[in-house]
Design a protein around this motif. Structure first.
Motif, PDB file in Angstrom:
ATOM      1  N   SER A 193     -10.437  -2.399  -6.526  1.00 55.97           N
ATOM      2  CA  SER A 193      -9.433  -2.978  -7.429  1.00 55.97           C
ATOM      3  C   SER A 193      -8.052  -2.988  -6.776  1.00 55.97           C
ATOM      4  O   SER A 193      -7.163  -3.710  -7.218  1.00 55.97           O
ATOM      5  N   ASP A 194      -7.866  -2.175  -5.727  1.00 55.84           N
ATOM      6  CA  ASP A 194      -6.555  -2.178  -5.067  1.00 55.84           C
ATOM      7  C   ASP A 194      -6.637  -2.745  -3.648  1.00 55.84           C
ATOM      8  O   ASP A 194      -5.789  -2.460  -2.808  1.00 55.84           O
ATOM      9  N   LEU A 195      -7.663  -3.551  -3.396  1.00 55.67           N
ATOM     10  CA  LEU A 195      -7.727  -4.266  -2.111  1.00 55.67           C
ATOM     11  C   LEU A 195      -6.473  -5.133  -1.963  1.00 55.67           C
ATOM     12  O   LEU A 195      -5.951  -5.666  -2.948  1.00 55.67           O
ATOM     13  N   VAL A 196      -6.013  -5.260  -0.710  1.00 62.66           N
ATOM     14  CA  VAL A 196      -4.907  -6.181  -0.422  1.00 62.66           C
ATOM     15  C   VAL A 196      -5.422  -7.245   0.547  1.00 62.66           C
ATOM     16  O   VAL A 196      -5.870  -6.911   1.643  1.00 62.66           O
ATOM     17  N   LEU A 253     -19.056 -10.754   5.422  1.00 60.79           N
ATOM     18  CA  LEU A 253     -17.977 -10.183   4.625  1.00 60.79           C
ATOM     19  C   LEU A 253     -18.567  -9.404   3.460  1.00 60.79           C
ATOM     20  O   LEU A 253     -18.092  -8.319   3.090  1.00 60.79           O
ATOM     21  N   GLU A 254     -19.641  -9.942   2.914  1.00 59.84           N
ATOM     22  CA  GLU A 254     -20.249  -9.363   1.725  1.00 59.84           C
ATOM     23  C   GLU A 254     -20.691  -7.910   1.929  1.00 59.84           C
ATOM     24  O   GLU A 254     -20.515  -7.067   1.043  1.00 59.84           O
ATOM     25  N   GLU A 255     -21.268  -7.624   3.112  1.00 60.08           N
ATOM     26  CA  GLU A 255     -21.850  -6.299   3.319  1.00 60.08           C
ATOM     27  C   GLU A 255     -20.815  -5.180   3.362  1.00 60.08           C
ATOM     28  O   GLU A 255     -21.153  -4.022   3.201  1.00 60.08           O
ATOM     29  N   CYS A 256     -19.540  -5.516   3.608  1.00 58.96           N
ATOM     30  CA  CYS A 256     -18.577  -4.432   3.790  1.00 58.96           C
ATOM     31  C   CYS A 256     -17.330  -4.552   2.933  1.00 58.96           C
ATOM     32  O   CYS A 256     -16.465  -3.678   2.960  1.00 58.96           O
ATOM     33  N   ILE A 257     -17.194  -5.609   2.151  1.00 59.15           N
ATOM     34  CA  ILE A 257     -15.942  -5.808   1.427  1.00 59.15           C
ATOM     35  C   ILE A 257     -15.635  -4.645   0.479  1.00 59.15           C
ATOM     36  O   ILE A 257     -14.472  -4.300   0.266  1.00 59.15           O
ATOM     37  N   GLY A 258     -16.706  -4.007  -0.020  1.00 57.60           N
ATOM     38  CA  GLY A 258     -16.507  -2.907  -0.966  1.00 57.60           C
ATOM     39  C   GLY A 258     -15.816  -1.684  -0.371  1.00 57.60           C
ATOM     40  O   GLY A 258     -15.203  -0.888  -1.099  1.00 57.60           O
ATOM     41  N   GLU A 259     -15.886  -1.559   0.971  1.00 52.84           N
ATOM     42  CA  GLU A 259     -15.288  -0.377   1.619  1.00 52.84           C
ATOM     43  C   GLU A 259     -13.802  -0.552   1.929  1.00 52.84           C
ATOM     44  O   GLU A 259     -13.126   0.400   2.313  1.00 52.84           O
ATOM     45  N   LEU A 260     -13.319  -1.787   1.830  1.00 52.09           N
ATOM     46  CA  LEU A 260     -12.013  -2.098   2.440  1.00 52.09           C
ATOM     47  C   LEU A 260     -10.828  -1.798   1.530  1.00 52.09           C
ATOM     48  O   LEU A 260     -10.887  -2.019   0.319  1.00 52.09           O
ATOM     49  N   ASP A 261      -9.732  -1.334   2.157  1.00 51.35           N
ATOM     50  CA  ASP A 261      -8.438  -1.207   1.464  1.00 51.35           C
ATOM     51  C   ASP A 261      -7.580  -2.456   1.737  1.00 51.35           C
ATOM     52  O   ASP A 261      -6.725  -2.819   0.944  1.00 51.35           O
ATOM     53  N   VAL A 262      -7.815  -3.023   2.905  1.00 50.96           N
ATOM     54  CA  VAL A 262      -7.047  -4.192   3.343  1.00 50.96           C
ATOM     55  C   VAL A 262      -8.041  -5.176   3.947  1.00 50.96           C
ATOM     56  O   VAL A 262      -8.936  -4.766   4.686  1.00 50.96           O
ATOM     57  N   LEU A 263      -7.872  -6.461   3.637  1.00 49.66           N
ATOM     58  CA  LEU A 263      -8.709  -7.479   4.273  1.00 49.66           C
ATOM     59  C   LEU A 263      -7.786  -8.539   4.879  1.00 49.66           C
ATOM     60  O   LEU A 263      -7.031  -9.205   4.164  1.00 49.66           O
ATOM     61  N   TYR A 264      -7.827  -8.643   6.215  1.00 54.27           N
ATOM     62  CA  TYR A 264      -6.982  -9.609   6.926  1.00 54.27           C
ATOM     63  C   TYR A 264      -7.859 -10.792   7.293  1.00 54.27           C
ATOM     64  O   TYR A 264      -8.739 -10.695   8.143  1.00 54.27           O
ATOM     65  N   MET A 265      -7.654 -11.908   6.610  1.00 53.62           N
ATOM     66  CA  MET A 265      -8.480 -13.105   6.803  1.00 53.62           C
ATOM     67  C   MET A 265      -7.858 -14.021   7.863  1.00 53.62           C
ATOM     68  O   MET A 265      -6.645 -14.179   7.925  1.00 53.62           O
ATOM     69  N   LYS A 284       0.810  -1.218   0.000  1.00 58.40           N
ATOM     70  CA  LYS A 284       0.000   0.000   0.000  1.00 58.40           C
ATOM     71  C   LYS A 284       0.847   1.273   0.000  1.00 58.40           C
ATOM     72  O   LYS A 284       0.298   2.369  -0.138  1.00 58.40           O
ATOM     73  N   GLY A 285       2.116   1.151   0.248  1.00 61.63           N
ATOM     74  CA  GLY A 285       2.984   2.339   0.239  1.00 61.63           C
ATOM     75  C   GLY A 285       3.006   3.102   1.537  1.00 61.63           C
ATOM     76  O   GLY A 285       3.863   3.962   1.739  1.00 61.63           O
ATOM     77  N   SER A 286       2.066   2.818   2.441  1.00 68.70           N
ATOM     78  CA  SER A 286       2.087   3.499   3.745  1.00 68.70           C
ATOM     79  C   SER A 286       1.312   2.673   4.763  1.00 68.70           C
ATOM     80  O   SER A 286       0.575   1.752   4.397  1.00 68.70           O
TER      81      SER A 286
END
Lengths: 355, 355, 355
Positions: free
Chosen positions: A257-260, A212-224, A146-148
């Motif tokens: 598109s830039d989710l990690v 997960l479905e209800e909020c995945i669109g908001e995320l920059d990072v997803l830690y599973m 993510k660069g930061s």
């Protein structure tokens, strides 16, 4: 000068985290510059419970710095773990080696070992307590991907109650600041209150979600992380809810598109294998970064470039209340207590609050 | 450029075999010239079943090239082999290492691993399927002991039905050409038809014998293998026939003075210990050559000096019919098939003929 | 030139012991001078029974000389120890390595291995027989702690009957000469007659004591060992006597200010943990010295600087009477006998007197 152990990532400052991340990133890009930096040094990997990947990651790290390795990975077959106190083993092995990496099933074991060691010790996991090099790996990966380390909305999905890597990552990201958290779990497996307290105190926003479905669109990072079957309240709850916490292509379609996507690994089935080739799936890169994070840490400890300080302790009247604490099986250990993050008295070995 | 794995000795050409043998012979005579050739490289030895000698041979090979080693040898105690897919383990470990040497009890496992690895893989034995570095060792030893790989009468004695090292050696010697074979075994343990087909197709003469005694005098090379007691048709057949396939001094008296006796080892009692000091007994020299053969292979792969190409594959509708094939336990594997040596469709993992 | 194995410390002369001690002391003070002395050499550690500390000590020693290590530590999981003769394993592994360190549960196993090895072998313990590098470590530690190996009153406390390290140390100190011994034990666990014979023959004074307390004040050196509970004649004797052989602060108050307390480790409870910080407690320094003693030995063997000679043998008519001797399980071994220290015929493998 006192010895410099890394028991908890908080043994060094956020500034030193930055230094470790900067160094790890440089090693990753210019590995040949570091080929001989630990020449003549020996690392002992004392794995009182097997953790093959973590051990290989540490071993590869030391070898790529030009150092050498000894150790054991096999408590049952090892004479060290039979009938000898942790103190004696550590005193002896630290006479053979320049740095010790230790994994132990009991909470607080690494701190206990550090009291007797003649060389620095790195905690490679002590029961359900701490696994600081995993957290350092997570920070390095976020920094690279993510660069930061600030300004992100971070989803944490799965077993947030028992997952120590999640607790450590949240604590670290709160210390760095400037992030928002989305806690995605079942009602039984929400984040412990003490971690929520840390988020609140640090001023980091957080909210909870049931899917997960209800909020995945908001995320920059997803830690599973994985939810073990037995952690659901009933078998029916397991059958009906498990899919809700599994990451698959359908859910990835709703993501940025830039989710990690991160995962401490090993995974079972909480990330569908079809995701592996998605460029947003960063978990294998994260595993590879683990080696570089460990190289940076080993190098800094051997060359004494970072400050590592252990909290001050006082001797308590009674022992730690946590039955999984090392102090209950190694009876010669002094009953050390320290002030925790919010000033309360806690066991100096396992961080359990004093009664 | 595609990664260069060695799954099957046929992944490279006879010309490359010559190059490997030439290099191994040079390393054997001038080992100090090669002391630093793999400096800075790490080899992971992933032994999903123990094979201490093979593993030590590979480890010594890499260390004598200046490289370093990590790995495991102990599937039961290893966390890697529990609950994690082969794919995930390989993806992670190949991020730590520059070359992987892998042994696995299931047929086709190394080919499967090669689909996901970030570094080259060498097959150190996958079930009853392939063990190409043993065959390379056999070729190197014949080259050193006899001066050439053609023009020999080669006796193969013992369990010719199930012995994969025998099948591989015959296949290789047929590809090289110009040799005759004597097949010495019980009626139940003769060479499989497909290997006889290869001999026939290549124009190599062969004949069968029921006793070692009747033909030992004709042989230039004698390749011994063990017949397990349970492979005889009845206990009486075992008691009555076993001595027929045991090499002892009496039989050696009838052999040529320049016979070369080989054995892939370990032996049980099929070669009497009294033979060990006979200069024609080459099996301990053969074992020592294994290290040089592996040094040549590792060096050529790391320095990318030989062509290694995998057969082209197509996706089949159904899975491989072989129940011991890795594709039956790692369900995410595509159903890959290839054309075998005689143009028929075969499983790309374990070489089983398609139904 | 014959190969130079170290099976028994008596395979070299007292003058060579001095050289080994001088070299070990120099390595300890100037370790960086020795960083590359064994570069390009491989040591195999073949541990047929686990002894993690001894193995790590040898491994660290070789690595600190710039050499490399292979080996196994896990007889159950190792294919080497299954169904293959000791001879075959040693012949093969000695083809991969430059020096072998071997530990084995059977008496005489290292001597047996030395008959077939292509490289030098160091005995790292063969059953209850010999453990020469422990004795070399003890001598090095006395030399460092006391400045000389003569002129001391040496107390030996605990199980003097079965403790092989005690027998070897007494034998060595008698050979050096000029010391007095105090034997502190129960009547059942006194030193075997043959060791007393050696003391008498060498002119070293000795006397016996029933308690540590009665004689600790006279001692310059106290060598502690453990008495196992089952070695006392009755449970009552254990309960009533055990404290008599435990070293604690009260007893240390009566000791000389320059007493040196040694222990081969691991300890159980025969030295109270409160003694660890007493400057006279030398046992952890002794353990650390083990690495330097082994470095000196490995270096001298690889560089062929010391004379190592094995006793002359004759072939006997019948086998060794000791059922724990390796000659009873490896049937191809010749029935070798030698003349022991007092000229009687003894098994060349395990030193048992011939019948």
């Amino acid at each position: 000068m006192a010895l410099r152990h890394l028991i908890d990532l908080n043994d060094c400052t956020v500034r030193d985290w930055d230094e470790l991340i900067r160094l790890a990133s440089d090693i990753r890009l210019n590995p040949t510059d570091y080929l001989s930096r630990c020449r003549g040094h020996i690392m002992a990997t004392l794995f009182y419970e097997p953790s093959t990947r973590t051990q290989m990651s540490f071993q590869a790290a030391m070898l790529r710095l030009g150092g050498q390795i000894i150790g054991f990975d096999n408590p049952v077959n090892s004479s060290v773990s039979k009938g000898e106190s942790l103190k004696d083993t550590i005193r002896i092995v630290s006479g053979y080696s320049d740095i010790i990496v230790m994994r132990h099933p009991q909470e607080g074991a690494t701190k206990a070992a550090s009291l007797f060691s003649l060389c620095p010790i790195i905690n490679a996991g002590d029961g359900g307590h701490m696994h600081p090099t995993q957290t350092l790996t997570d920070l390095l990966t976020l920094s690279i991907e993510k660069g930061s380390l600030s300004g992100h909305t971070i989803g944490l999905c799965g077993d947030l109650r028992y997952g120590r890597t999640v607790h450590s990552l949240v604590t670290a990201m709160c210390k760095i600041g400037g992030n928002k958290f989305k806690l995605i779990s079942t009602p039984e497996l929400t984040l412990p209150q003490y971690v929520k307290d840390i988020m609140q105190k640090s001023g980091c926003e957080f909210s909870e979600a049931n899917t997960l479905e209800e909020c995945i669109g908001e995320l920059d990072v997803l830690y599973m992380t994985r939810i073990q079957r037995e952690r659901f309240s009933t078998p029916e709850a397991y059958e009906c809810q498990r899919g809700v916490f599994v990451l698959d292509s359908a859910k990835m379609k709703k993501a940025k598109s830039d989710l990690v996507v991160l995962h401490p690994l090993p995974r079972v089935d909480e990330i569908a294998i079809e995701i592996d080739d998605d460029p947003r799936a960063a978990y294998f890169r994260q595993a590879a970064n683990g080696m570089y994070a460990r190289m940076a840490l080993i190098l800094n400890i051997i060359e004494e470039n970072i400050e590592l300080t252990q909290p001050e302790v006082t001797v308590g009247a009674s022992n730690c209340p946590n039955p999984r604490c090392i102090s209950h099986s190694e009876h010669y250990l002094p009953h050390y207590f320290k002030a925790d993050a919010i000033g309360k008295s806690a066991c100096a070995y396992c961080d359990e609050k004093a009664l």
